[in-house]
Scaffold this motif. Structure first.
Motif, PDB file in Angstrom:
ATOM      1  N   UNK A   1       0.865  -1.175   0.000  1.00 44.29           N
ATOM      2  CA  UNK A   1       0.000   0.000   0.000  1.00 44.29           C
ATOM      3  C   UNK A   1       0.902   1.226   0.000  1.00 44.29           C
ATOM      4  N   UNK A   2       0.997   1.904  -1.120  1.00 43.94           N
ATOM      5  CA  UNK A   2       1.879   3.063  -1.220  1.00 43.94           C
ATOM      6  C   UNK A   2       1.290   4.245  -0.452  1.00 43.94           C
ATOM      7  N   UNK A   3       2.156   4.942   0.255  1.00 46.03           N
ATOM      8  CA  UNK A   3       1.730   6.056   1.104  1.00 46.03           C
ATOM      9  C   UNK A   3       1.936   7.380   0.366  1.00 46.03           C
TER      10      UNK A   3
ATOM     11  N   UNK B   1       7.044   1.092   0.325  1.00 47.07           N
ATOM     12  CA  UNK B   1       5.703   1.654   0.461  1.00 47.07           C
ATOM     13  C   UNK B   1       5.737   3.173   0.587  1.00 47.07           C
ATOM     14  N   UNK B   2       6.798   3.718   1.170  1.00 50.68           N
ATOM     15  CA  UNK B   2       6.894   5.173   1.329  1.00 50.68           C
ATOM     16  C   UNK B   2       7.475   5.854   0.093  1.00 50.68           C
ATOM     17  N   UNK B   3       7.752   5.067  -0.967  1.00 49.85           N
ATOM     18  CA  UNK B   3       8.274   5.576  -2.248  1.00 49.85           C
ATOM     19  C   UNK B   3       9.658   6.186  -2.122  1.00 49.85           C
TER      20      UNK B   3
ATOM     21  N   UNK C   1       2.607  11.130   0.732  1.00 47.35           N
ATOM     22  CA  UNK C   1       3.151  12.073   1.707  1.00 47.35           C
ATOM     23  C   UNK C   1       3.202  11.451   3.100  1.00 47.35           C
ATOM     24  N   UNK C   2       3.560  10.174   3.140  1.00 41.87           N
ATOM     25  CA  UNK C   2       3.729   9.495   4.416  1.00 41.87           C
ATOM     26  C   UNK C   2       2.448   9.021   5.055  1.00 41.87           C
ATOM     27  N   UNK C   3       1.296   9.285   4.415  1.00 45.04           N
ATOM     28  CA  UNK C   3       0.012   8.913   5.000  1.00 45.04           C
ATOM     29  C   UNK C   3      -0.509   7.637   4.360  1.00 45.04           C
ATOM     30  N   UNK C   4      -1.219   6.859   5.156  1.00 45.90           N
ATOM     31  CA  UNK C   4      -1.773   5.593   4.685  1.00 45.90           C
ATOM     32  C   UNK C   4      -3.229   5.508   5.133  1.00 45.90           C
ATOM     33  N   UNK C   5      -4.123   4.947   4.298  1.00 46.88           N
ATOM     34  CA  UNK C   5      -5.524   4.815   4.711  1.00 46.88           C
ATOM     35  C   UNK C   5      -5.640   4.078   6.036  1.00 46.88           C
TER      36      UNK C   5
ATOM     37  N   UNK D   1       3.044  -5.986   2.747  1.00 43.53           N
ATOM     38  CA  UNK D   1       4.457  -5.767   3.067  1.00 43.53           C
ATOM     39  C   UNK D   1       4.817  -4.306   2.838  1.00 43.53           C
ATOM     40  N   UNK D   2       5.921  -3.881   3.441  1.00 44.87           N
ATOM     41  CA  UNK D   2       6.380  -2.496   3.304  1.00 44.87           C
ATOM     42  C   UNK D   2       7.267  -2.298   2.086  1.00 44.87           C
ATOM     43  N   UNK D   3       7.839  -3.395   1.582  1.00 50.11           N
ATOM     44  CA  UNK D   3       8.694  -3.285   0.398  1.00 50.11           C
ATOM     45  C   UNK D   3       8.808  -4.642  -0.283  1.00 50.11           C
TER      46      UNK D   3
END
Length: 215
Positions: A38-40, A74-76, A42-46, A62-64
């Motif tokens: 789940x890509x965030x 996930x934080x790009x 500006x650092x925000x996630x649903x 997963x985060x990556x």
């Protein structure tokens, strides 16, 4: 294979298409080897994200993950992929130093150019911390020192200039410039659209980021 969607509903539809195709061709996707990120923005996630299912089973979030050798987070941000490249460079440099310790300087320089300057997918780095980027630069300089048997305190700019080998910043600028040139020369409609945008974030980053880092 990677599926990208701006919403959970869209992703579910894409997965459904894949499931129908697999079923009609006698194939089965391996759920245990499939993941969801789940890509965030500006650092925000649903706060709540519905489970993503493949063949009726929920996928691990997963985060990556690594795609074609490139670590996608996930934080790009690109710190994880830069660290991957730093470790890979360390392994390659140590292997060359051990196996070719008695070769001539010319051979070692050729080996360094061939195996220590590739920086796979570094053209895609756009958002990272200076600490991680600088760690890769230090690894690059030390790799050359180890291979050539130089002191760890010798001047990096001097040793590269003497051997006519590109320093770290020059190598990175060349790779970024190469990507920009290929994007601008491409006949692909999507790449052409990106190249034509004067305010294009990524191409501007390729043109300027390594210049700023070198200050």
């Amino acid at each position: 294979m990677v599926l990208l969607s701006a919403s959970a509903c869209g992703l579910a539809k894409l997965i459904s298409i894949c499931e129908r195709y697999a079923a009609s061709h006698g194939l089965v996707y391996n759920v245990s080897k499939s993941e969801c990120v789940i890509f965030k923005v500006k650092g925000k996630c649903p706060p709540v994200f519905p489970p993503v299912r493949l063949n009726g089973q929920p996928l691990n979030i997963v985060d990556q993950f690594k795609y074609l050798g490139h670590v996608v987070s996930a934080d790009l941000k690109d710190d994880a992929d830069i660290e991957r490249e730093r470790r890979a460079l360390s392994v390659r440099a140590n292997m060359i130093a051990r196996r070719f310790a008695h070769c001539s300087k010319e051979v070692k320089v050729s080996l360094f150019r061939a195996y220590c300057t590739s920086f796979y997918t570094s053209n895609l780095w756009a958002d990272y911390t200076y600490k991680r980027y600088n760690a890769l630069r230090v690894q690059y300089n030390n790799a050359y020192r180890v291979l050539m048997g130089l002191s760890r305190f010798c001047s990096a700019s001097g040793m590269f200039a003497e051997a006519r080998v590109d320093c770290f910043y020059t190598t990175m600028r060349k790779r970024a410039t190469s990507l920009v040139r290929r994007v601008r020369a491409s006949s692909n409609s999507i790449l052409t659209m990106l190249a034509d945008r004067v305010d294009g974030l990524y191409l501007n980053n390729c043109c300027m980021t390594h210049v700023r880092r070198n200050k």
